[in-house]
Enzyme design. Structure first.
Site, PDB file in Angstrom:
ATOM      1  CG  ASP A 149      -2.093   0.913   1.116  1.00 44.86           C
ATOM      2  OD1 ASP A 149      -2.173   1.636   0.109  1.00 44.86           O
ATOM      3  OD2 ASP A 149      -2.939   0.914   2.026  1.00 44.86           O
TER       4      ASP A 149
ATOM      5  CD  GLU B 199      -5.543  -1.508  -1.385  1.00 47.10           C
ATOM      6  OE1 GLU B 199      -5.941  -2.314  -0.513  1.00 47.10           O
ATOM      7  OE2 GLU B 199      -6.215  -0.518  -1.757  1.00 47.10           O
TER       8      GLU B 199
END
Length: 434
Positions: free
Chosen positions: A22, A139
């Site tokens: 992330d 992500e």
């Protein structure tokens, strides 16, 4: 005895190893690539903050800006009340007193630029794992079960999986220049929670057998899939932590939330059997290299680009991929991204041609200092069969020609410049905010 297990001997199935990567405050991190002076400063990326504009929202806020109460999806008017905008056109803070001023640095959303940076990150992820699921621009999940293991290194301080995750994280920081938080766990939901656990720039490893213990003290909304509304309903049932959810009556959860309640109950107990399903083959392959300092040395630039071209062509051949477009990227100070490319008559597998075209495109930047160079092949085909070559090809026109844009060239969802996009990401799909 075929198909049977001896008494007292348990079947051993290696636990899956999932990484959740992330990117931290991705849009703000990208803006800091262009303006290194913004590092450590409150940065707000959004729209509607210019004088006379009446509507807008925050796309992302750096962690420094969040200390003032600025958050993603917040009305820009509220953000400006909490953190006034630094005067437009004034120099960036140069003294400690300037840096202590309670002002934020507001920048407009530049999706094309963010996608180009994201593409560099995705290239690294696809090199590090055969199975990658891209969730959004910032992500992704990686299944690295085949690349590493849960065994501990000889000194016993860490697992091989932790070392591998650190390698992925460091490559992103070193080669792209943006920070990432990485969670490592035996399933997707636990890896997602782990990546959120120590932001920014964190690395959290949850080993098999430790998942439920790791989750138990966390607030219930940390469980992947529990949003604010569900958390409120669970609180009414006396469920406030992941441990409470793990111990809750599954019948009551099913009654309240249907099959989703049972799924959340399983996740709180560390149970998640979902496989990391890849999002498809890449639409482009690229490799970039940054110089320690911006250089205008023609020989150094050509040598670097030739090596990048050879590497990209070798990677395409190793994947049985042909390509119809060859392009370069040249980043000039402070961080202006220039892209040039050439379309071919048909798909080819020709390393010499990749180098030839890349070097020819580079001549446009003779005499100009560059911070980074890159080579990309795009419009890929993975059809089996004899690969094509274009021996004797004379070359065509450079797409974009003179005056092609430096920071806003059309880029598709995988970052391929001017490459017949197969569906653009909408603003709501991007999910930058962590």
């Amino acid at each position: 005895m075929s198909g049977e297990t001896l008494p007292g001997v348990e079947e051993s199935t290696p636990s899956r190893i999932v990484l959740h990567v992330d990117m931290d405050c991705f849009y703000a991190s990208c803006e800091r690539l262009r303006e290194p002076e913004l590092r450590g400063e409150p940065v707000v990326v959004g729209m509607g903050y210019e004088s006379g504009e009446t509507f807008g929202a925050v796309a992302t806020a750096s962690y420094e800006a969040r200390e003032y109460g600025v958050e993603s999806a917040q009305p820009i008017s509220e953000a400006l009340e909490r953190l006034p905008r630094a005067e437009a056109g004034t120099p960036e803070p140069s003294t400690e007193a300037d840096r202590d001023a309670d002002v934020g640095h507001y920048r407009p959303v530049d999706l094309d630029f963010y996608k180009s940076v994201a593409t560099s990150v995705k290239e690294i992820l696809h090199e590090c794992a055969d199975v990658v699921r891209e969730v959004s621009i910032d992500e992704a999940y990686l299944d690295v079960t085949e690349e590493t293991g849960w065994r501990r290194v000889p000194d016993g301080d860490r697992t091989l999986a932790e070392g591998y995750a650190r390698h992925v994280k460091q490559r992103i920081g070193r080669e792209v220049g943006v920070p990432a938080s990485v969670g490592v766990a035996p399933n997707m939901s636990a890896a997602k929670i782990a990546s959120d656990h120590d932001k920014p720039d964190g690395l959290v490893v949850v080993e098999p057998g430790d998942v439920e213990e790791f989750l138990a003290p966390l607030p219930v909304d940390a469980v992947h899939g529990v949003g604010p509304v569900t958390a409120d309903r669970l609180a009414e049932m006396g469920v406030e932590t992941a441990g409470d959810l793990a111990e809750a009556d599954p019948t009551a959860l099913r009654s309240a939330f249907g099959s989703r309640g049972v799924e959340l109950h399983d996740r709180a107990r560390g149970i998640d059997d979902r496989e990391v399903t890849p999002t498809g083959r890449p639409k482009s392959l690229s490799r970039e290299s940054a110089f320690a300092e911006a250089t205008d040395d023609r020989g150094e630039k050509r040598e670097t680009l030739a090596a990048l071209a050879a590497d990209v062509a070798a990677r395409a051949r190793s994947r049985d991929a042909t390509y119809r477009t060859i392009g370069i990227k040249a980043v000039v100070p402070p961080y202006d991204v220039n892209t040039r490319e050439r379309s071919l008559p048909g798909p080819v597998d020709d390393p010499e041609l990749v180098e030839e075209v890349a070097l020819e495109l580079l001549t446009e930047f003779d005499g100009e200092a560059v911070r980074k160079l890159g080579v990309r092949v795009s419009n890929l085909s993975f059809a089996s069969g004899e690969q094509a070559r274009l021996d004797g090809w004379e070359g065509g026109e450079v797409d974009g020609g003179e005056g092609a844009e430096r920071r806003s060239a059309p880029i598709d969802e995988d970052g391929a410049v001017n490459a017949e996009p197969e569906g653009q990401l909408s603003f709501d799909d991007l999910g930058d905010g962590a």
